[in-house]
Every structure is written in structure tokens, then in C-alpha cells.
Design a protein around this motif. Sequence first.
Motif, PDB file in Angstrom:
ATOM      1  N   HIS A 126      48.615  55.178  36.656  1.00  0.00           N
ATOM      2  CA  HIS A 126      48.756  55.287  35.206  1.00  0.00           C
ATOM      3  C   HIS A 126      49.242  56.662  34.763  1.00  0.00           C
TER       4      HIS A 126
ATOM      5  N   HIS B 180      40.977  45.055  35.856  1.00  0.00           N
ATOM      6  CA  HIS B 180      41.958  45.331  34.807  1.00  0.00           C
ATOM      7  C   HIS B 180      42.682  46.654  35.045  1.00  0.00           C
ATOM      8  N   ILE B 181      41.993  47.591  35.688  1.00  0.00           N
ATOM      9  CA  ILE B 181      42.484  48.964  35.810  1.00  0.00           C
ATOM     10  C   ILE B 181      43.017  49.261  37.208  1.00  0.00           C
TER      11      ILE B 181
ATOM     12  N   TYR C  81      46.351  47.368  32.981  1.00  0.00           N
ATOM     13  CA  TYR C  81      45.836  48.106  31.831  1.00  0.00           C
ATOM     14  C   TYR C  81      45.339  49.482  32.246  1.00  0.00           C
ATOM     15  N   ARG C  82      45.543  50.453  31.382  1.00  0.00           N
ATOM     16  CA  ARG C  82      45.053  51.811  31.602  1.00  0.00           C
ATOM     17  C   ARG C  82      43.752  51.996  30.815  1.00  0.00           C
ATOM     18  N   PHE C  83      42.897  52.829  31.324  1.00  0.00           N
ATOM     19  CA  PHE C  83      41.592  53.082  30.715  1.00  0.00           C
ATOM     20  C   PHE C  83      41.732  53.932  29.456  1.00  0.00           C
TER      21      PHE C  83
ATOM     22  N   ASN D  96      46.696  46.132  23.321  1.00  0.00           N
ATOM     23  CA  ASN D  96      45.381  46.768  23.317  1.00  0.00           C
ATOM     24  C   ASN D  96      44.312  45.728  23.589  1.00  0.00           C
TER      25      ASN D  96
ATOM     26  N   GLU E  17      37.503  49.915  26.336  1.00  0.00           N
ATOM     27  CA  GLU E  17      38.775  49.782  25.630  1.00  0.00           C
ATOM     28  C   GLU E  17      39.916  50.133  26.578  1.00  0.00           C
ATOM     29  N   LEU E  18      40.973  49.336  26.534  1.00  0.00           N
ATOM     30  CA  LEU E  18      42.096  49.467  27.456  1.00  0.00           C
ATOM     31  C   LEU E  18      43.409  49.406  26.699  1.00  0.00           C
TER      32      LEU E  18
ATOM     33  N   ASN F 127      49.576  49.070  30.420  1.00  0.00           N
ATOM     34  CA  ASN F 127      50.201  50.040  31.309  1.00  0.00           C
ATOM     35  C   ASN F 127      51.724  49.876  31.268  1.00  0.00           C
TER      36      ASN F 127
END
Length: 519
Positions: free
Chosen positions: A90, A49-50, A182-184, A210, A194-195, A198
Amino acid sequence: MKLALFICAFAFALLPARAQDFRVAMSSPANSMDPHWHNVFGNINVSEHIFEALVKLDADSRVVPGLAEKWRLVDANTWEFTLRDGVHFHDGAPLTVEDVFFSLDRPASIVNSPGSFAIYTRQITGKDKVDARTFRLRTSSPYPLMLNDLTSIYIVEKKAVQAASPEEFGSGLKAVIGTGPYRFVRFARDDRVELGRNPLYWGTRPPYQNVTLRFIANGAARLAALMSNDVQAIENVPTPDLDRVRSDPSLSFFSKVSHRVIYFNLDQRETTPFVTAKDGKPLPANPLRDLRVRQALNLAINRQAIADRVMSGLALPTMNLVPATLFGHNPKLAVPKPDAERAKKLLAEAGYPDGFAMTLHGPNNRYINDAQIVQAVAGMFQRIGIDTKVETMPLATYFPRGNKLEFSMPLVGWGAQTGEASSPLRAIIASRDESRGMGTVNWGSYSNAQFDAVLAEALRTVDDTKRSALLQQATQIAIDDLALLPLHHQLTTWAARKGIDYLPRTDERTYAFGFRPAQ
């Protein structure tokens, strides 16, 4: 009329805000936010995801472009890659060739990794920057699996990672900065990640603003969270509830055959800790080193019964390491018919007419019905005269102990995350060789020079037809020698609230960005 239209418009305007939050429950927790720390599924599922790799696998485990938009073979030992233009981390920093080189070097530098990613980078002997977006990777000999291996190496930001300690990175305090959709935001160990979406993402914009990845190991609790709308989707539907979920009009159900093989390791060291005489006294030799004993254990297992009764049909019995859809599958390997009487004769021939005592180990929160599988096999071994005990435990305890080779016959699963048979052959059967990244998860301490030679030839054979034949030959050698005991390939399942779609994946991964409002 105007008031009614206003109310409708206002209500409609509120829908996207509510739809921006998406929660999915996963069955296996991540133990680190560092994508190079531990080559285990729970971590990979979150990392994707990241972070992103140069190339990736599609839903059918075929290699497709990732951060590299194209590649080519310059010569037999040189691969050239071109990075996508305009990719940013990110924090806004541009992706550079230096970040890529740092990420490729890093797995081999990590000390005490419980499951190293270095197996995927060992073949790289040199790196050359051509220009700001182009670079070349050199190997000492032809290496056709370069692309498959690179799907497992996530690209991190060099500057950010160098400024963080391993503990800060792993716990999410610093450096969790990728290029992914997605960003952390936050990591609560054993509970959730939780993400946030981006805004700089180069690819298709994910549908939800979210995202919360919940870790709920208990199947009943996971389903209860879905039914109460505490989460909108789950992976690994509990097998006792399959019919209920399939028939529930408020839910959508998805499934696919996995590339993961579930198997038992067989400790083949001279002595092994959990095999004794029936009175508990040490045996003069480790029975698991005798092929006849391994054959007896193999014949004692009723794989179809496990698939039908324990797995509720969510398993394909196998003696292969990858399913038929993956490169290197050996179609000649048939599942043996269980034969308890023949198994007893083999034990007697090996010098154990009255059997012996053994403890089977397994996780109880990692694979579909893992603890029940171990119990079922223990019962089958009892029928051939082996006094069998069972000990299962959470994966957080199980994997560190397994990596220390503390078990005699542990249940494990291996997903061919590179999309072909060399993945399990290298990791779980090849003789341990840390310098080459071979046998990194060979919990049975198995070693066979003939197997190693055939696998080595496969790994340097560029011709696909010849390489497939060599992978099949290596698999045949390992299975004939019963280096391990395959049981089945899992069928992976997902469920979501009605109105949400998901594209099932052979690699079992659960991506929040893979769920979308139904069209």
C-alpha cells in the motif's frame, strides 16, 4: 427537454459518490491488526481485506493462486513458487522474496500469541531465493499440505513491521501495510475498522471506495442496523429473524454450509477445575478421563434437537470434524441416537451411579447461538443425573482463559481454514508439541500415541487417496475415543440490502470486496 436531461444526468452522476461507501456488520470483533498475532476468526476476517497470502481458498475452499501466480514440486521435499509481477504494498514498495521469507519466519517468533500461526510454518526447514520473483521452500520430508498451510500465512512488509513495536502493529498505529484490495485507515477497538480502496491493487478492483467493518455482536442490533440502512450488509442473521429476512422484499439472503465444527472439549488431565461431587467436594479422579463417562455424555446429547430448536435449522448434526465436501471427511461416522438410559448405565459402570456436578463454559458472542447451545446441553446432562451449571462470557475473556486450560468442558468452534481435515486434527486433537506446532488449541489436553502416529503418516503422504484414508483413520480413532464431542457444522448466513449480491463461502468469511451491486 434539455433541462430534464441535465437533471437526470446530474442525478446519475451523484449515484456513484453515494455508492462508494459500504458498511458491513460483523458478529466477531478483531483484537489485533497484526495478521500473525492470534489465529482467531475475527482477526482473519479483517486481515484478508488488507493482507494477502501466497495462495488462497476460493468460495468452496479450493486452493487457488494468490500472491504466487504458480508453483511446482521440484522434488519430494522442495516446493518452488513464482510471485506475481508488479505487486506493490500500500505504501508503494514492491513485494519481494525477502518480504515473503520474513513473513514465513515471523509467526514462530511471536511471544505469547493466544493462538499461534506457527502450526502452518513448522514444516519449512529451508528457504532459497532463485531470482527476484522465484523462491523455494524446503521440508525435511514430503509435505503435501504445503499449499493448504500457506493460505493462512499473510505476507507483510518486512521494513514496515521491523520499524514498529508489536503494540503499535496490533493497535494499528504502524505497519498495517499489505498488498490487499483495501488499505488500512483506522481501528477502533470493539467498534470498527475503516478501510480505503487500494489504488495499486494488482487484482480485480473492489466495487466500493470506502469500507467500514462494524463489529456488532448482538444479533438483534446487527439486523436493526441493516434495516435502518446504517449498514448495507450483515453476517450471521439472527435465527429468530430468519423467516422475516427471507421474506422481506427489501433484503437479499444468502447461506452456505460451513467448514466450522462446533464441539465440546473434555478436559482429560488428572484433575479438572469444574467437575466435583454433587456436594461440591473434590472427586478422587477426573471422571472425564473415563471413556465410559465420555460415552455417557455423548449419548445424552440430542444433536438433532439442537439443530432444529436452538439453531432453527442452521446446523448439520455431525460426528465428523469437516463437512462432506472437504478432503478427509469420514463418511462412516454416524451421529448417535440419544439414549439417556444407556448413558445412566455407563455412568454407573464408571462408578458414578448418582452422577456428579459440572460447569459447562462457552462464549456468548462468537458462534451462532453459542450461549443457547451450552444451556441446551446442560439440560440434557441434567437428565442423566449430572448437576450442570453454565457460565458464558464474551470471547475477549473466554479465549484467553481457554488457552490457559481453565475449563473442564468448554464449547469451541474450529473452522478448517486450510480446506481439509488435517486442520482440526493437528490443532485441536494432536498431542501438544510446541516445537512442531501441534495441538496448539488442544484445550482438552488429549493425547493418544496411535492417533499421533497415523496423523504424522498422513502429513507426509503425497498420494491423495492414501492421505485421505489416513485422515479418515485418524478421525475415526479420535471419535471412537471421544477426544471431544462434535455437535454440528454451522450454516453461515448473510443478508444485504436489495440490489447487493454476495457469493457465500464455506469458510464463513465475510469480505466487503465480495459484495457487489447486483447485475
